[in-house]
Design a protein around this motif. Structure first.
Motif, PDB file in Angstrom:
ATOM      1  N   SER A 927       0.831  -1.219   0.000  1.00  0.00           N
ATOM      2  CA  SER A 927       0.000   0.000   0.000  1.00  0.00           C
ATOM      3  C   SER A 927       0.858   1.258   0.000  1.00  0.00           C
ATOM      4  CB  SER A 927      -0.900   0.030   1.241  1.00  0.00           C
ATOM      5  OG  SER A 927      -1.809  -1.021   1.180  1.00  0.00           O
ATOM      6  N   ARG A 928       1.929   1.234   0.805  1.00  0.00           N
ATOM      7  CA  ARG A 928       2.772   2.442   0.916  1.00  0.00           C
ATOM      8  C   ARG A 928       3.540   2.701  -0.372  1.00  0.00           C
ATOM      9  NH1 ARG A 928       5.260   3.108   6.957  1.00  0.00           N
ATOM     10  NH2 ARG A 928       6.022   5.017   5.970  1.00  0.00           N
ATOM     11  N   LEU A 929       3.939   1.581  -1.056  1.00  0.00           N
ATOM     12  CA  LEU A 929       4.770   1.776  -2.256  1.00  0.00           C
ATOM     13  C   LEU A 929       3.980   2.293  -3.454  1.00  0.00           C
ATOM     14  CD1 LEU A 929       7.200  -1.254  -2.012  1.00  0.00           C
ATOM     15  CD2 LEU A 929       7.810   1.157  -1.952  1.00  0.00           C
ATOM     16  N   THR A 930       2.669   2.149  -3.430  1.00  0.00           N
ATOM     17  CA  THR A 930       1.908   2.611  -4.612  1.00  0.00           C
ATOM     18  C   THR A 930       2.000   4.122  -4.792  1.00  0.00           C
ATOM     19  OG1 THR A 930      -0.042   2.615  -3.211  1.00  0.00           O
ATOM     20  CG2 THR A 930       0.206   0.736  -4.690  1.00  0.00           C
ATOM     21  N   HIS A 931       2.151   4.880  -3.702  1.00  0.00           N
ATOM     22  CA  HIS A 931       2.245   6.351  -3.879  1.00  0.00           C
ATOM     23  C   HIS A 931       3.262   6.904  -2.887  1.00  0.00           C
ATOM     24  CE1 HIS A 931      -0.340   6.224  -0.364  1.00  0.00           C
ATOM     25  NE2 HIS A 931      -1.214   5.507  -1.063  1.00  0.00           N
ATOM     26  N   ILE A 932       4.520   6.470  -3.068  1.00  0.00           N
ATOM     27  CA  ILE A 932       5.575   6.969  -2.141  1.00  0.00           C
ATOM     28  C   ILE A 932       6.396   8.046  -2.842  1.00  0.00           C
ATOM     29  CG2 ILE A 932       7.291   5.203  -2.814  1.00  0.00           C
ATOM     30  CD1 ILE A 932       8.011   5.066   0.219  1.00  0.00           C
ATOM     31  N   SER A 933       6.825   9.069  -2.085  1.00  0.00           N
ATOM     32  CA  SER A 933       7.663  10.123  -2.685  1.00  0.00           C
ATOM     33  C   SER A 933       9.068  10.008  -2.083  1.00  0.00           C
ATOM     34  CB  SER A 933       7.068  11.489  -2.377  1.00  0.00           C
ATOM     35  OG  SER A 933       7.155  11.732  -0.992  1.00  0.00           O
ATOM     36  N   PRO A 934      10.112  10.463  -2.811  1.00  0.00           N
ATOM     37  CA  PRO A 934      11.512  10.292  -2.349  1.00  0.00           C
ATOM     38  C   PRO A 934      11.748  10.775  -0.926  1.00  0.00           C
ATOM     39  CG  PRO A 934      11.472  11.099  -4.599  1.00  0.00           C
ATOM     40  CD  PRO A 934      10.043  11.047  -4.161  1.00  0.00           C
ATOM     41  N   ARG A 935      10.992  11.812  -0.482  1.00  0.00           N
ATOM     42  CA  ARG A 935      11.306  12.299   0.864  1.00  0.00           C
ATOM     43  C   ARG A 935      10.878  11.309   1.951  1.00  0.00           C
ATOM     44  NH1 ARG A 935       6.943  15.869   2.848  1.00  0.00           N
ATOM     45  NH2 ARG A 935       5.226  15.686   1.371  1.00  0.00           N
ATOM     46  N   HIS A 936      10.096  10.265   1.592  1.00  0.00           N
ATOM     47  CA  HIS A 936       9.687   9.266   2.587  1.00  0.00           C
ATOM     48  C   HIS A 936      10.499   7.977   2.508  1.00  0.00           C
ATOM     49  CE1 HIS A 936       5.726  11.606   2.455  1.00  0.00           C
ATOM     50  NE2 HIS A 936       6.247  11.802   3.658  1.00  0.00           N
ATOM     51  N   TYR A 937      11.548   7.958   1.616  1.00  0.00           N
ATOM     52  CA  TYR A 937      12.325   6.705   1.438  1.00  0.00           C
ATOM     53  C   TYR A 937      12.974   6.249   2.736  1.00  0.00           C
ATOM     54  CZ  TYR A 937      11.839   6.981  -3.692  1.00  0.00           C
ATOM     55  OH  TYR A 937      11.349   7.006  -4.955  1.00  0.00           O
ATOM     56  N   GLY A 938      13.605   7.205   3.464  1.00  0.00           N
ATOM     57  CA  GLY A 938      14.312   6.847   4.704  1.00  0.00           C
ATOM     58  C   GLY A 938      13.369   6.215   5.725  1.00  0.00           C
ATOM     59  N   GLU A 939      12.204   6.828   5.848  1.00  0.00           N
ATOM     60  CA  GLU A 939      11.183   6.355   6.785  1.00  0.00           C
ATOM     61  C   GLU A 939      10.738   4.933   6.402  1.00  0.00           C
ATOM     62  OE1 GLU A 939       6.671   7.692   7.664  1.00  0.00           O
ATOM     63  OE2 GLU A 939       8.003   9.358   7.091  1.00  0.00           O
ATOM     64  N   PHE A 940      10.614   4.699   5.072  1.00  0.00           N
ATOM     65  CA  PHE A 940      10.166   3.390   4.576  1.00  0.00           C
ATOM     66  C   PHE A 940      11.177   2.286   4.920  1.00  0.00           C
ATOM     67  CE2 PHE A 940      10.013   0.232   1.067  1.00  0.00           C
ATOM     68  CZ  PHE A 940       8.741  -0.263   1.290  1.00  0.00           C
ATOM     69  N   ILE A 941      12.465   2.609   4.789  1.00  0.00           N
ATOM     70  CA  ILE A 941      13.528   1.621   5.099  1.00  0.00           C
ATOM     71  C   ILE A 941      13.440   1.240   6.584  1.00  0.00           C
ATOM     72  CG2 ILE A 941      16.057   1.259   5.201  1.00  0.00           C
ATOM     73  CD1 ILE A 941      14.879   1.261   2.333  1.00  0.00           C
ATOM     74  N   GLU A 942      13.204   2.242   7.460  1.00  0.00           N
ATOM     75  CA  GLU A 942      13.048   1.956   8.895  1.00  0.00           C
ATOM     76  C   GLU A 942      11.848   1.032   9.130  1.00  0.00           C
ATOM     77  OE1 GLU A 942      15.253   2.669  11.200  1.00  0.00           O
ATOM     78  OE2 GLU A 942      16.356   3.541   9.502  1.00  0.00           O
ATOM     79  N   PHE A 943      10.771   1.271   8.372  1.00  0.00           N
ATOM     80  CA  PHE A 943       9.561   0.454   8.502  1.00  0.00           C
ATOM     81  C   PHE A 943       9.878  -1.016   8.152  1.00  0.00           C
ATOM     82  CE2 PHE A 943       5.809  -1.380   6.316  1.00  0.00           C
ATOM     83  CZ  PHE A 943       4.897  -1.364   7.356  1.00  0.00           C
ATOM     84  N   LEU A 944      10.704  -1.214   7.062  1.00  0.00           N
ATOM     85  CA  LEU A 944      11.073  -2.581   6.653  1.00  0.00           C
ATOM     86  C   LEU A 944      11.941  -3.257   7.729  1.00  0.00           C
ATOM     87  CD1 LEU A 944      11.807  -2.385   2.801  1.00  0.00           C
ATOM     88  CD2 LEU A 944       9.864  -3.434   3.939  1.00  0.00           C
ATOM     89  N   SER A 945      12.768  -2.443   8.413  1.00  0.00           N
ATOM     90  CA  SER A 945      13.606  -3.004   9.495  1.00  0.00           C
ATOM     91  C   SER A 945      12.712  -3.551  10.608  1.00  0.00           C
ATOM     92  CB  SER A 945      14.513  -1.942  10.095  1.00  0.00           C
ATOM     93  OG  SER A 945      15.280  -1.346   9.084  1.00  0.00           O
ATOM     94  N   LYS A 946      11.651  -2.762  10.961  1.00  0.00           N
ATOM     95  CA  LYS A 946      10.696  -3.216  11.990  1.00  0.00           C
ATOM     96  C   LYS A 946      10.010  -4.503  11.545  1.00  0.00           C
ATOM     97  CE  LYS A 946       9.021   0.394  15.059  1.00  0.00           C
ATOM     98  NZ  LYS A 946       9.244   1.762  14.567  1.00  0.00           N
ATOM     99  N   ALA A 947       9.666  -4.559  10.225  1.00  0.00           N
ATOM    100  CA  ALA A 947       8.995  -5.741   9.687  1.00  0.00           C
ATOM    101  C   ALA A 947       9.903  -6.975   9.842  1.00  0.00           C
ATOM    102  CB  ALA A 947       8.640  -5.517   8.220  1.00  0.00           C
ATOM    103  N   ARG A 948      11.221  -6.773   9.556  1.00  0.00           N
ATOM    104  CA  ARG A 948      12.162  -7.900   9.629  1.00  0.00           C
ATOM    105  C   ARG A 948      12.182  -8.497  11.039  1.00  0.00           C
ATOM    106  NH1 ARG A 948      18.334  -7.194   7.799  1.00  0.00           N
ATOM    107  NH2 ARG A 948      18.262  -5.592   9.411  1.00  0.00           N
ATOM    108  N   GLU A 949      12.150  -7.590  12.063  1.00  0.00           N
ATOM    109  CA  GLU A 949      12.133  -8.076  13.455  1.00  0.00           C
ATOM    110  C   GLU A 949      10.972  -9.034  13.680  1.00  0.00           C
ATOM    111  OE1 GLU A 949      12.034  -4.729  16.138  1.00  0.00           O
ATOM    112  OE2 GLU A 949      13.799  -3.798  15.193  1.00  0.00           O
TER     113      GLU A 949
END
Length: 987
Positions: A927-949
């Protein structure tokens, strides 16, 4: 002499040196016709130096040398003397005079000059000719300038006061019979008509401002006075008429009654007012502020009966004529003056204003005798119609032209004329006290000078009588905001004057007699038994009468005030019989264009009258009952009844003595009426009203509290009944205030619990928690309240309400009940993937913590509900983390054994939660990737780290996560920069 000249010295002050001024004054037939002074003062009034020189001449005539006119003196000189005289004169004033002397010399020596065509030469020291106009000197330019200045200030900076003082100056001039009065008024009027705001107001369609309106009224009234001067010349009158017509025809000329057409009878009409009234407003002639003065030009003073009235105190009819009906005299032989009342009063005002006080007084007495006769005749007419009118309960008879609020102020004029004759002039009556208020006038009885036998009347008692007659006249509310507002203002002015009268035995007798006549007056009196639906209410007047009568005749005072309480315009729709007045009908539902603009003020006056009666009746149960009934029948505004209830409560509970139970009960009864009136309508003061009622009932006592608890449904909403009423009644403060014994406390508590359960049944959403709280001390009631909540949970309650009650249950030591309610709340909840700041998250975490603390079974029961309701990955992972940190079942419920082991995410019930969390992360990522802008990339990577946990909590989690990342790279390879960051972090 005709010319006075002199020098006036003004002594030195601390700031100014001594100054000398040259003053010259011209006279003609005892009037100052022109003035000049070296001070250059510009004002309507003479400067101090002119006044000083005039007074010096008046007080010390022998010190002022009297000389012949200068032409006489020159006539006695010979050729050489004249030459010497002229040369010396030029030398003394050569700078000012030389150019003029040179010019005159040239003209005299030229044979065909204008100067040589005329015989003789002017002489300023000689008097005017007998035909010349002669009037007091008035600096016209100055008058114009000052009026213009005051008008431009628009009523600010005291300019209204200044203009009023100019009007007072005109009145003073008229009284001194100074012809400048009319001249000055003309100048003032010209400036008023030139006021630029008039055309602006007309274009915008807005009314003239209140202050300005009053000034225009006074201007119109002054012109009526001027044209009614009993001794003015015909040519003067026709000149004024031309002017008045010219002003009246101008577009900008203000109308008599604000912005509305007028339907009042012509000033010269007789008393009869026929059915010609209902003509359409479009057909009505335009009436300006000058119309009455224009009509006044048609009036004259030649009537022989009128002349006899004003010229003698002893004008009576011959005794042999007193039998039959007469239009000229009453049965005592006193003269009558049967003219349209406001017109007759305008004559009185004119006599007073033009310096004929005795004549004004004589005409006033004749008018009052006429009004008395009229009052008697009306009483007789009513006696014949009484039965029929009382059956109908309404009347179409009323005066269309009220005397109070009338442009000519007839009642105020008669009252002033009579009281002026009774004023005790004290030595220092002109001194004004420090506060700036002049002292109230002191009056004494002056017997009416009359040729008839009845010699015990005084002008003062006549003044009171005529004021009461005028104020008590039944009359229709005029149209338009301005006219209606004027009725209120004029009424207040007359009452303020009446309050200056000290009521002695004679005046009390007049008061009682007139009040009885007003009560019996039927449709002719505003206090009669039947009145017109749109009759001007009598509340303000009745309040004065009530207070004045109370010490002398309480029964009459109450009878009168109770009669006046009505406000028929709000009672009913117009009766079908009332056809004479089609455009005056007011529907009961206030239409969008209400005709009664002052209704709010009138209702508050009605409330004031009721409050005055309540205060006076304190301690008298019978009187209080009748006042209470009148309030309940006549007052229709809940906020006013509430104000009365508060007033009664204040008076009943003085700080320094015991409460008055009679008045307290009235306060309570009014309060209960307000509760019933506002129960189903929205009222922003409702909470305040409810709290007040409980305070009042507490003051009355325990029975009153029991009563309001038992009949709560007719007074309060369920929410109010539980959260305000019952809660306050059960509070520690109330019990202390009433110092109750145990049985009384129990009775109150039992009533409060019954109310709580009834309210919970009726409105569980808003009342359940209050009901549980109120029933805490009684096991059966508490269980019943809990059961009501459970029954309502599936249908009528929101998750917020259920979570609140669940927490309350846990706090009270019912964790299993809390769990049940929390489970029910979960079924109403739905949290989407992106609602990670939703206010219910805390409740969800609390519910899971509660279940976990109760044991594995409760946790197993709530997790499927969580999985179904919550789709937000971060919330689910938070719950999962908390559940794996400690062993379940730590609440230590008696009779349960707990293993004390941590729970595994591989086994139920946490396995289901883990799977749900992982799939929520996957769905959220897409859902997040369908309309993500470059300024939210850093935040998205942190979200994936939480998912990995979270992925890593599963047995094959690292494989699942790697597959997930590969999948992303494949699907979103177009987002090159983002995929580069994903590779850098996760390989």
């Amino acid at each position: 002499g005709f010319h006075l000249s002199g020098t006036v010295t003004e002594p030195a002050t601390a700031t100014e040196p001594e100054m000398t001024y040259k003053v010259a004054i011209s006279f003609d037939r005892c009037k100052i016709t022109s003035v000049t002074c070296g001070c250059g003062n510009k004002d309507i009034f003479y400067c101090a130096h002119v006044v000083a020189l005039s007074l010096y001449r008046i007080r010390k005539p022998d010190q002022v040398k009297l000389r012949l006119p200068i032409s006489e003196t020159l006539f006695q000189m010979n050729r050489d003397q004249l030459q010497k005289f002229v040369q010396y004169l030029i030398t003394a004033h050569h700078t000012e005079v030389l150019p003029t002397a040179q010019k005159l010399a040239d003209e005299i020596l030229s044979s065909n000059s204008e100067i040589n065509q005329v015989h003789g030469a002017p002489d300023p020291t000689a008097g005017a000719s007998i035909d010349d106009e002669n009037c007091w000197h008035l600096d016209e330019e100055q008058v114009r300038e000052q009026v213009k200045l005051f008008l431009s200030q628009g009523g600010y900076y005291g300019s209204g006061k200044q203009l009023n003082s100019m009007f007072a100056k005109v009145r003073e001039m008229l009284r001194m019979r100074d012809s400048n009065g009319a001249r000055m008024l003309t100048l003032i009027t010209e400036q008023f008509m030139a006021d630029p705001r008039l055309s602006l107001w007309r274009q915008q369609g807005t009314g003239i401002t209140e202050k300005c309106r009053q000034l225009w009224d006074e201007l119109g009234a002054l012109w009526v006075c001027v044209v009614l001067n009993p001794h003015c010349k015909l040519e003067e009158k026709s000149c004024w008429l031309r002017q008045l017509r010219k002003w009246g025809e101008m577009d900008v000329c203000p109308l008599e009654d604000g912005n509305y057409g007028n339907e009042l009878p012509n000033i010269t009409n007789a008393l009869t007012q026929s059915s010609g009234h209902s003509q359409d407003s479009l057909a009505r002639p335009r009436r300006t502020v000058f119309t009455r003065a224009i009509e006044g030009c048609d009036l004259h003073w030649q009537d022989s009966h009128l002349q006899r009235i004003i010229s003698s105190d002893f004008y009576v009819s011959p005794s042999y004529q007193r039998e039959g009906e007469s239009l000229l005299f009453n049965s005592q032989g006193q003269p009558l003056w049967l003219e349209h009342v406001p017109t007759a009063c305008a004559r009185v005002d004119a006599l007073r204003s033009h310096g004929y006080p005795r004549e004004a007084l004589r005409l006033t007495v004749a008018i009052i005798n006429t009004l008395r006769l009229q009052q008697q005749r009306q009483l007789e007419i009513y006696k014949h119609q009484k039965k029929e009118l009382l059956q109908r309960g309404a009347t179409t008879i009323t005066n269309l032209e009220g005397w109070v609020g009338h442009p000519l102020n007839p009642i105020g004029c008669l009252f002033l004329t009579l009281t002026e004759a009774c004023r005790l002039e004290e030595e220092n009556c002109l001194e004004i006290s420090d506060a700036g208020d002049s002292k109230p006038p002191v009056y004494h009885h002056v017997p009416v000078v009359t040729g008839s036998q009845d010699g015990d009347e005084s002008y003062l008692s006549l003044a009171l009588e005529v004021a009461l007659m005028g104020m008590g006249q039944q009359r229709v509310m005029p149209e338009g905001l301005y006219a209606q507002d004027k009725v209120c203002r004029n009424e207040e002015q007359i009452i303020a004057r009446l309050q200056d009268l000290e009521l002695d035995a004679v005046l009390v007798q007049t008061l009682r007699k007139q009040c009885i006549l007003l009560l019996e007056g039927g449709p002719f009196s505003g206090l009669g038994e039947v009145i017109h639906r749109e009759s001007v209410p009598m509340h303000t007047f009745a309040k004065y009468l009530f207070s004045a009568l109370l010490p002398h005749d309480a029964d009459l005072a109450y009878k009168l005030a109770l009669r006046a309480m009505r406000l028929p315009v709000l009672e009913t729709t117009a009766p079908s019989g009332d056809v004479t007045h089609p455009h005056h009908l007011v529907s009961v539902v206030p239409s969008r264009y209400p005709r009664w603009f002052t209704l709010g003020h009138l209702e508050s006056q009605q409330c004031e009258l009721a409050s005055t009666m309540l205060t006076a009746a304190k301690g008298d149960m019978l009187r209080l009952r009748t006042v209470l009934e009148a309030i309940q029948k006549n007052i229709h505004s809940s906020s006013l009844i509430f104000k009365l209830a508060q007033d009664a409560f204040k008076i009943a509970t003085p700080a320094d003595s015991n409460s008055d139970t009679t008045l307290l009960n009235v306060a309570l009864e009014l309060g209960l009426q307000v509760m019933r009136m506002t129960l189903s309508t929205l009222n922003w003061r409702r909470r305040e009203m409810v709290r007040w009622l409980v305070t009042c009932a507490t003051e009355v006592g325990v029975r009153a509290l029991v009563s309001i608890l038992q009949s709560w449904y007719s007074l309060f909403t369920p929410t109010e009944a539980t959260s305000i009423v019952a809660a306050t009644v059960m509070s520690h403060n109330t019990i202390l205030r009433l110092s109750l014994d145990y049985p009384q406390r129990e009775e109150l508590a039992s009533c409060a619990r019954t109310l709580a359960l009834q309210c919970a049944m009726k409105d569980p959403q808003n009342c359940a928690l209050s009901a549980l709280t109120l029933c805490e001390k009684d096991h059966i009631a508490f269980e019943t309240a809990y059961q009501i909540v459970i029954d309502a949970a599936s249908t009528g309650m929101t998750y917020t309400q259920l979570f609140t009650i669940a927490r309350y249950m846990e706090h009270r030591g019912y964790p299993l009940r809390a769990f049940k309610l929390a489970s029910l709340a979960m079924t109403h909840l739905n949290l989407a993937y992106n609602q990670d700041t939703h206010p219910a998250i805390n409740d969800v975490l609390w519910a899971c913590a509660l279940s976990h603390s109760l044991g594995k079974n409760e946790l197993a029961a709530i997790i499927p509900l969580v999985v179904k309701s919550v789709h937000c990955a971060t919330v689910l992972s938070d719950i999962l983390r908390r559940c794996t940190m400690t062993a379940p079942g730590l609440a230590g419920i008696p009779g349960r054994r707990n293993s004390g082991k941590l729970m595994s995410t591989d086994k139920a019930p946490l396995r289901q939660l883990l799977d749900a969390t992982i799939s929520a992360y996957i769905n959220t990522t897409h859902s997040r990737l369908t309309h993500i802008s470059p300024r939210h990339y850093g935040e998205f990577i942190e979200f994936l780290s939480k998912a990995r946990e979270t992925f890593l909590l599963a047995q094959d989690g690292h494989i699942q996560f790697a597959q997930f990342i590969d999948n992303l790279k494949q699907i979103y390879k177009g987002k090159k920069k983002l995929m580069l960051l994903v590779r850098e972090r996760f390989g």
